[in-house]
Design a protein around this motif. Sequence first.
Motif, mmCIF file in Angstrom:
data_model
loop_
_atom_site.group_PDB
_atom_site.id
_atom_site.type_symbol
_atom_site.label_atom_id
_atom_site.label_comp_id
_atom_site.label_asym_id
_atom_site.label_seq_id
_atom_site.Cartn_x
_atom_site.Cartn_y
_atom_site.Cartn_z
ATOM 1 N N ASP A 1 -2.984 5.338 0.727
ATOM 2 C CA ASP A 1 -3.392 5.741 2.069
ATOM 3 C C ASP A 1 -2.983 7.183 2.357
ATOM 4 N N GLN B 1 -6.293 -1.087 11.309
ATOM 5 C CA GLN B 1 -4.885 -0.799 10.969
ATOM 6 C C GLN B 1 -4.043 -0.824 12.244
ATOM 7 N N THR C 1 -2.949 -5.438 3.452
ATOM 8 C CA THR C 1 -1.916 -4.661 2.757
ATOM 9 C C THR C 1 -0.910 -4.125 3.788
ATOM 10 N N MET D 1 0.725 -0.910 9.484
ATOM 11 C CA MET D 1 1.549 0.303 9.418
ATOM 12 C C MET D 1 2.833 0.032 10.206
ATOM 13 N N LEU E 1 1.554 -0.938 4.498
ATOM 14 C CA LEU E 1 1.771 0.435 4.061
ATOM 15 C C LEU E 1 3.233 0.824 4.130
ATOM 16 N N GLY F 1 0.842 -1.191 0.000
ATOM 17 C CA GLY F 1 0.000 0.000 0.000
ATOM 18 C C GLY F 1 0.877 1.240 0.000
ATOM 19 N N TYR F 2 0.432 2.261 -0.735
ATOM 20 C CA TYR F 2 1.247 3.461 -0.844
ATOM 21 C C TYR F 2 0.834 4.470 0.235
ATOM 22 N N GLY F 3 1.744 4.760 1.144
ATOM 23 C CA GLY F 3 1.479 5.754 2.188
ATOM 24 C C GLY F 3 1.863 7.142 1.692
#
Lengths: 466, 493
Positions: A108, A239, A321, A277, A323, A64-66
């Motif tokens: 995200d 999360q 996912t 995360m 991040l 996942g793209y933070g």
Amino acid sequence: MDNNNFSTKINRRSFMKLLGAATTGAALAGCAATNDDANPEEPPVGKMTYRVNPKDNTKVSLLGYGMMRLPTLDAQASAREDKDAEIDQEMVNREIDYAIEHGVNYIDTSPAYCKGRSEHCTGIALARHKRSEYYIATKLSNFNPETWSREASIEMYNNSFKELQVEYIDYMLVHGAGMGEDGMETFKGRYIDNGILGFLLEERKKGKIRNLGFSYHGDINVFNMLLEQNDKYQWDFVQIELNYFDWKHAKSNDEDNTNADYLYAQLAKRKIPIIVMEPLLGGRLAKLPEPLANKLKRRDPEHSVASWAFRYAGSFPEVLTVLSGMTFMEHLKDNLLTYCPLKPLTDEEKRFLEGIAADLDSYGTIPCNDCKYCMPCPVGLDIPAIFGHNNKCLSEGNVPHDNKSPDYARERRAFLIGYDRSVPKLRQADHCIGCGKCMPHCPQKIQIPREMERISKYVDQLKRQA
Amino acid sequence: MLRKIRLVLAFVAFVLINVLLLDFTGAAHCWLGWMAEIQFLPALLALNVVVIAALVLLTLVFGRIYCSVICPLGIMQDIFSWLHGRHKKQRFSYSPALTWLRWAMVAVLAALIALGMASLASLIAPYSTYGRIATNLLQPLYIWCNNGLAAIAEHYDSYAFYSVDVWMKGMPTFLIAIASLVVIAVLAWRGGRTWCNTVCPVGTVLGLLARFSWMKVRIDTTKCIDCGACSHNCKASCIDFNNHKVDYSRCVMCGDCLEHCKTGALTYCHSVKTEDSKQDAPTDPTGRRVAILAAGVIGAEAALAQTKKKLDGGLAVIEDKKPAKRQTPLTPPGSLSAKNMATRCTACQLCVSKCPNQVLRPSSDLTRLMQPEMSFELGYCRPECNQCSQVCPSDAIRPIGTDDKSAIQIGHAVWIKENCMITKYGAECGNCARHCTTGAITMVPSDPKDDTSPMIPAIDTERCIGCGACEYLCPSRPFSAIYVEGHEVHRTI
């Protein structure tokens, strides 16, 4: 207070910054591989590992793209900390394009990231793609008590749609449940008393929110309470921080932390998908002490130290996912290589990493990442420099304990001379008066006065034992 | 030949004693501590019978070679004189001795020491004068060179060198060092060993012995052609070639005359004969003096600039501490008492130059001028350090071990309520108690009836040894809220 805690979160995700800094300077053996040219391999297209969200059977990319650490025009400035540092939108677009091309579909963000600019930039980058190509995750980041009112919170919620240029949000998070000096009270103030949680549940019914979840930090009672009332809230996902250190050693940073194995088990039991995360523990798992980094390198010379942590997080089946806040293209590529496709850890490899975590725990590095929020110290200590020296010596193996060891004299000299070089005498740990003014500002919740006393005692003992 | 041997020995001795005086690492005194201990006046004050006997014997056999080879001030004068002599040859001539002045100086010295004012006496004492010049004027240069190397080492992640602060330890002493250098350099420039043969009490005493020395420079009148080369090259101005006489009380056995005598009329031997002289001379000391002075000034400024720089970058300003006003000055462990220090110390600054914790500095008080005293603005007397006691050549500070030191009470801590954080800011601190090396400080409730009242430090003066950790680490500035009051006589606890 909440603001501070909030910055905690982004702060802890400082992997990119640390990695970036490490490459510009003399890179530590460990993290160099992420960026050096020794790995010219391009990530393959169409190989991304996906996980299925059981609620709607959609496929979510494991990476996942933070968007909390966006690139800036001035590469030295940080978009997260400096509101004047202009975000490099062109680079954001390129990275998003590249990520989507390689199968990343979970993006995200939060109204609070990058001094409030992240959603806007994310919206611009994503508007160039079809709405079906990505899932957008954002949060109701009403940390500031001024935004606790129902009206202000709903305004923040509505603004997210405008900034992101979307009609619906795929993943909406109650942001930072458990944060605050009194986690439970803060949570109630932000979400219960003003009826905002009810509002969000309504919005989910209306379809404006496709999945509703919460991100958890801090007070474990809030986590437990929210799960106990799962029948009422029907969380679509949660999360949490998960990495091979926090799995069993989270308490070594702060007694109030909760080990990830507990959090994971609670969620897995309820079949709630997990968003991870802090897979790198605020960058620490990318920048391991040299001897530990060497162990990883010996086992797998061709992959980065960070890649082990990503494989670890991705190997849990309930994880939807993982991040990663990727500032630079190189970080994106390295992470894509890890997840295109994921090579799950074997049990033996997991045990190996747990051994590394135990080693890291016993190393005693302080999870300071030089954010300087604690500064200025009223009596003039240079807190980050003291911790920085402590950690540097730990990672270089220059923290002598046994004065019979043949390396003792050399290590002692390196520690003491290095200490004076890093920190002027009058700003060293022995001047800490334990007032604790720094504590509320530390996003990592480091017990600063306690650590100062420990370091001061250690230095004193080292000076005495010539 | 005699001259060459003298030059080699003097060169080696001068280098060694400078290494001892300039060294700040504490490594040199293990090997070179004896260089200070063989100095005449320190040995006399330390009642070091062996050294005194050896020096007396040496002088009775060879004459005043002590002044040419061992005394660093003597060698320093030779250097200035030589610099002048490179341009101006044959520049000396015989002058009669100022015997009354010489012995008056000895009398003054003896009286001052007897009165327990060794510090004033030290103004004319040769070794300590040189010690002050070296530690005040040369050591800063030495340290700056070292700091340059340290910066380079740091760049390469090496710990071979480490940086050391240069700071103004005492203005009066610094000025006295400059004045001594100027006066002695000018005298040496103009007249060679004028200082040694008119002012220096050690030279006078050794001169008395040298008159009876076994080996002497003797003039063989049969070979002497009365050319005067010996007199014109005698930096001690002690050869009267007209009368074929040498004033042995002033001859420092440099051997210059022997080299200049073309006819071989001068010999250094037991029985008869001799005459001649010669010597060296100098260039212009002014340039050198200015350079040293300028370096001193630049140094002070650099130190100030450094302080300012430290204040940048999101760090709180740290106000400089001011020295506490002590009723009784603090003298280092091993010095036994204020009296012992006052009587024995020649103020050579060797201990001051060695103190790694920036505790020792020369006193500015007239009665103890230039003698070491302690203060804790920049550091405290750390338990593992006993360097000052190890280097002192005159036993003003007796050698003690670190274990002895932990039981020597040089003073006791005193709490000043008005300065304490609790009074000033209502903040509990406890840093003094936390760092007390003997556990003499306990934090107690300020209101004995209320256990929850703010905690204040209480000092058990019986356990306090006066190390100054509390004073140094007290956050109150510019005056610490806890300071060490000295004891006139040190005790053992």
